[in-house]
Design a protein around this motif. Structure first.
Motif, PDB file in Angstrom:
ATOM      1  N   PRO A   1       0.837  -1.207   0.000  1.00 50.08           N
ATOM      2  CA  PRO A   1       0.000   0.000   0.000  1.00 50.08           C
ATOM      3  C   PRO A   1       0.868   1.252   0.000  1.00 50.08           C
ATOM      4  CG  PRO A   1      -0.749  -1.570   1.662  1.00 50.08           C
ATOM      5  CD  PRO A   1       0.585  -2.055   1.182  1.00 50.08           C
ATOM      6  N   ALA A   2       0.417   2.276  -0.690  1.00 54.09           N
ATOM      7  CA  ALA A   2       1.122   3.560  -0.687  1.00 54.09           C
ATOM      8  C   ALA A   2       0.840   4.303   0.610  1.00 54.09           C
ATOM      9  CB  ALA A   2       0.688   4.407  -1.872  1.00 54.09           C
ATOM     10  N   VAL A   3       1.788   5.134   1.010  1.00 57.59           N
ATOM     11  CA  VAL A   3       1.641   5.975   2.201  1.00 57.59           C
ATOM     12  C   VAL A   3       1.927   7.422   1.809  1.00 57.59           C
ATOM     13  CG1 VAL A   3       2.216   4.109   3.799  1.00 57.59           C
ATOM     14  CG2 VAL A   3       4.044   5.556   2.877  1.00 57.59           C
ATOM     15  N   ALA A   4       1.596   8.331   2.710  1.00 57.11           N
ATOM     16  CA  ALA A   4       1.756   9.759   2.413  1.00 57.11           C
ATOM     17  C   ALA A   4       3.195  10.108   2.048  1.00 57.11           C
ATOM     18  CB  ALA A   4       1.292  10.595   3.609  1.00 57.11           C
ATOM     19  N   ALA A   5       4.170   9.405   2.661  1.00 56.22           N
ATOM     20  CA  ALA A   5       5.573   9.703   2.392  1.00 56.22           C
ATOM     21  C   ALA A   5       5.986   9.349   0.963  1.00 56.22           C
ATOM     22  CB  ALA A   5       6.465   8.956   3.385  1.00 56.22           C
ATOM     23  N   ASP A   6       5.122   8.627   0.231  1.00 58.09           N
ATOM     24  CA  ASP A   6       5.418   8.260  -1.158  1.00 58.09           C
ATOM     25  C   ASP A   6       5.100   9.380  -2.151  1.00 58.09           C
ATOM     26  OD1 ASP A   6       6.270   5.611  -0.641  1.00 58.09           O
ATOM     27  OD2 ASP A   6       4.190   4.918  -0.540  1.00 58.09           O
ATOM     28  N   LEU A   7       4.651  10.521  -1.670  1.00 60.23           N
ATOM     29  CA  LEU A   7       4.170  11.568  -2.573  1.00 60.23           C
ATOM     30  C   LEU A   7       5.191  11.904  -3.668  1.00 60.23           C
ATOM     31  CD1 LEU A   7       2.156  13.724  -3.467  1.00 60.23           C
ATOM     32  CD2 LEU A   7       3.137  15.258  -1.732  1.00 60.23           C
ATOM     33  N   GLY A   8       6.441  12.109  -3.298  1.00 52.84           N
ATOM     34  CA  GLY A   8       7.442  12.486  -4.295  1.00 52.84           C
ATOM     35  C   GLY A   8       7.635  11.408  -5.357  1.00 52.84           C
ATOM     36  N   LEU A   9       7.728  10.147  -4.928  1.00 51.88           N
ATOM     37  CA  LEU A   9       7.909   9.041  -5.861  1.00 51.88           C
ATOM     38  C   LEU A   9       6.665   8.834  -6.730  1.00 51.88           C
ATOM     39  CD1 LEU A   9       9.771   6.431  -3.614  1.00 51.88           C
ATOM     40  CD2 LEU A   9      10.744   8.000  -5.316  1.00 51.88           C
ATOM     41  N   MET A  10       5.477   9.036  -6.142  1.00 52.17           N
ATOM     42  CA  MET A  10       4.240   8.922  -6.912  1.00 52.17           C
ATOM     43  C   MET A  10       4.170  10.029  -7.962  1.00 52.17           C
ATOM     44  SD  MET A  10       2.371   6.310  -5.818  1.00 52.17           S
ATOM     45  CE  MET A  10       0.607   6.620  -5.874  1.00 52.17           C
ATOM     46  N   THR A  11       4.610  11.219  -7.584  1.00 54.34           N
ATOM     47  CA  THR A  11       4.646  12.327  -8.542  1.00 54.34           C
ATOM     48  C   THR A  11       5.592  12.008  -9.690  1.00 54.34           C
ATOM     49  OG1 THR A  11       4.133  13.934  -6.795  1.00 54.34           O
ATOM     50  CG2 THR A  11       5.113  14.788  -8.816  1.00 54.34           C
ATOM     51  N   ASP A  12       6.748  11.429  -9.368  1.00 53.26           N
ATOM     52  CA  ASP A  12       7.697  11.032 -10.414  1.00 53.26           C
ATOM     53  C   ASP A  12       7.038  10.076 -11.405  1.00 53.26           C
ATOM     54  OD1 ASP A  12       9.702  12.506  -9.198  1.00 53.26           O
ATOM     55  OD2 ASP A  12      10.580  10.776  -8.162  1.00 53.26           O
ATOM     56  N   LEU A  13       6.275   9.103 -10.892  1.00 50.83           N
ATOM     57  CA  LEU A  13       5.635   8.120 -11.761  1.00 50.83           C
ATOM     58  C   LEU A  13       4.549   8.756 -12.612  1.00 50.83           C
ATOM     59  CD1 LEU A  13       5.057   5.210 -12.730  1.00 50.83           C
ATOM     60  CD2 LEU A  13       3.511   4.989 -10.752  1.00 50.83           C
ATOM     61  N   TYR A  14       3.597   9.436 -11.974  1.00 48.74           N
ATOM     62  CA  TYR A  14       2.428   9.926 -12.709  1.00 48.74           C
ATOM     63  C   TYR A  14       2.747  11.112 -13.598  1.00 48.74           C
ATOM     64  CZ  TYR A  14      -0.666   6.552 -10.623  1.00 48.74           C
ATOM     65  OH  TYR A  14      -1.277   5.370 -10.283  1.00 48.74           O
ATOM     66  N   ALA A  15       3.856  11.783 -13.361  1.00 49.45           N
ATOM     67  CA  ALA A  15       4.265  12.852 -14.272  1.00 49.45           C
ATOM     68  C   ALA A  15       4.628  12.298 -15.651  1.00 49.45           C
ATOM     69  CB  ALA A  15       5.456  13.616 -13.696  1.00 49.45           C
ATOM     70  N   GLN A  16       4.863  10.963 -15.728  1.00 49.47           N
ATOM     71  CA  GLN A  16       5.208  10.328 -17.006  1.00 49.47           C
ATOM     72  C   GLN A  16       3.975   9.847 -17.772  1.00 49.47           C
ATOM     73  OE1 GLN A  16       8.730   7.528 -16.572  1.00 49.47           O
ATOM     74  NE2 GLN A  16       8.281   7.881 -14.404  1.00 49.47           N
ATOM     75  N   GLY A  17       2.794   9.934 -17.149  1.00 49.75           N
ATOM     76  CA  GLY A  17       1.587   9.430 -17.781  1.00 49.75           C
ATOM     77  C   GLY A  17       0.996  10.406 -18.788  1.00 49.75           C
ATOM     78  N   ASP A  18       0.252   9.865 -19.744  1.00 53.09           N
ATOM     79  CA  ASP A  18      -0.370  10.701 -20.777  1.00 53.09           C
ATOM     80  C   ASP A  18      -1.314  11.729 -20.177  1.00 53.09           C
ATOM     81  OD1 ASP A  18       0.990   9.285 -22.687  1.00 53.09           O
ATOM     82  OD2 ASP A  18      -0.693   7.963 -23.173  1.00 53.09           O
ATOM     83  N   ALA A  19      -2.017  11.351 -19.097  1.00 50.53           N
ATOM     84  CA  ALA A  19      -2.993  12.263 -18.494  1.00 50.53           C
ATOM     85  C   ALA A  19      -2.339  13.494 -17.886  1.00 50.53           C
ATOM     86  CB  ALA A  19      -3.799  11.533 -17.420  1.00 50.53           C
ATOM     87  N   SER A  20      -1.030  13.429 -17.632  1.00 50.24           N
ATOM     88  CA  SER A  20      -0.321  14.554 -17.011  1.00 50.24           C
ATOM     89  C   SER A  20       0.531  15.331 -17.998  1.00 50.24           C
ATOM     90  CB  SER A  20       0.572  14.034 -15.870  1.00 50.24           C
ATOM     91  OG  SER A  20      -0.183  13.364 -14.891  1.00 50.24           O
ATOM     92  N   SER A  21       0.401  15.033 -19.283  1.00 47.10           N
ATOM     93  CA  SER A  21       1.304  15.627 -20.268  1.00 47.10           C
ATOM     94  C   SER A  21       1.200  17.145 -20.352  1.00 47.10           C
ATOM     95  CB  SER A  21       1.044  15.015 -21.655  1.00 47.10           C
ATOM     96  OG  SER A  21      -0.292  15.270 -22.064  1.00 47.10           O
ATOM     97  N   GLN A  22       0.047  17.704 -19.985  1.00 42.74           N
ATOM     98  CA  GLN A  22      -0.136  19.154 -20.059  1.00 42.74           C
ATOM     99  C   GLN A  22       0.010  19.824 -18.701  1.00 42.74           C
ATOM    100  OE1 GLN A  22      -0.482  20.510 -23.128  1.00 42.74           O
ATOM    101  NE2 GLN A  22      -0.301  18.402 -23.856  1.00 42.74           N
TER     102      GLN A  22
END
Length: 268
Positions: A135-156
């Motif tokens: 399970p993800a925890v609040a401290a994962d925010l930076g790593l989660m941002t790194d991942l989802y910044a690569q997704g198509d939904a975040s391209s803009q």
């Protein structure tokens, strides 16, 4: 003169609203789950109802920048649509959403996809190895941002915008993540949880780590968690995404309908 009276709903309408939505519980999983999670009327959520006399004929929900509809009487969509006019994301049952999109100015439509809507029967669940998933925890925010910044939904979106979005989602959704070394390379979330259902969304694998079974492991872990708590997992995937379809079918998911997602340009 219209046959409908449209007004914003309040907590006093909750029993009537839920009874109305439960006429089609599968297609209304987001609406029902968001009532449970956020209420009928709050800072980030609002429901409008189209009434014929005292009876609901259709509803529209605005949650942040996302809108969903349920309208057995399609004629009321014309009056509900302006109430969620600022929405930039639309989702719902295919036929209804095509009706909604057809009423919008063509220039507002950025993209739209047709999706298979699927459900996992607990008796048909075929879990796979989920080593490295947690399970993800609040401290994962930076790593989660790194991942989802690569997704198509975040391209803009800027990194700051992705981070703010992830912070909100980590606070309200149940994420499971695959961790390798110091990197989150795959994640998925369960949202719209009710007493007996949940929707799996935001399944994403880092581009450099794809085609290695990570998405199946993360979704399998999330499904096992949901099923253990008596909740039936649902998800949707693009009709042209055969790779995702194979992953979900191996786990035991089967189509029960079709959905449509649409992205709209902002007004103004």
């Amino acid at each position: 003169m219209s046959d409908y009276q449209v007004r914003q709903l309040s907590e006093a309408h909750r029993p009537q609203l839920l009874s109305f939505l439960r006429q089609d519980p599968a297609n209304n999983i987001f609406l029902i789950g968001d009532v449970a999670a956020f209420g009928v009327r709050g800072r980030n959520i609002a429901f409008w109802g189209a009434f014929r006399q005292a009876n609901l004929a259709g509803v529209a929900m605005l949650l942040g920048e996302s809108a969903s509809f349920y309208a057995p009487e399609r004629a009321c969509v014309d009056q509900l649509l302006p109430k969620v006019g600022l929405a930039q994301n639309l989702s719902g049952e295919l036929g209804l959403m095509e009706d909604v999109v057809s009423r919008l100015p063509a220039q507002r439509l950025v993209w739209a996809t047709n999706e298979f809507f699927c459900r996992l029967d607990a008796r048909k669940f075929r879990p796979c190895d989920a080593s490295g998933v947690r399970p993800a925890v609040a401290a994962d925010l930076g790593l989660m941002t790194d991942l989802y910044a690569q997704g198509d939904a975040s391209s803009q979106l800027s990194r700051r915008q992705v981070s703010e979005q992830m912070e909100r989602q980590l606070a309200s959704a149940r994420f499971h993540v695959m961790v390798i070394g110091n990197e989150i390379i795959c994640a998925a979330a369960a949202v719209a949880e009710t007493e007996d259902t949940a929707m799996i969304v935001s399944v994403l694998t880092a581009p450099a780590a794809r085609n290695r079974g990570h998405a199946g492991a993360v979704v399998s872990s999330l499904c096992a968690n949901l099923l253990a708590r008596g909740k039936t997992p649902h998800l949707f995937y693009r009709e042209d995404n055969d790779a995702a379809g194979r992953v979900y079918r191996r786990l035991g998911f089967a189509p029960i309908g079709r959905w449509k997602l649409a992205r709209l340009s902002p007004i103004g």
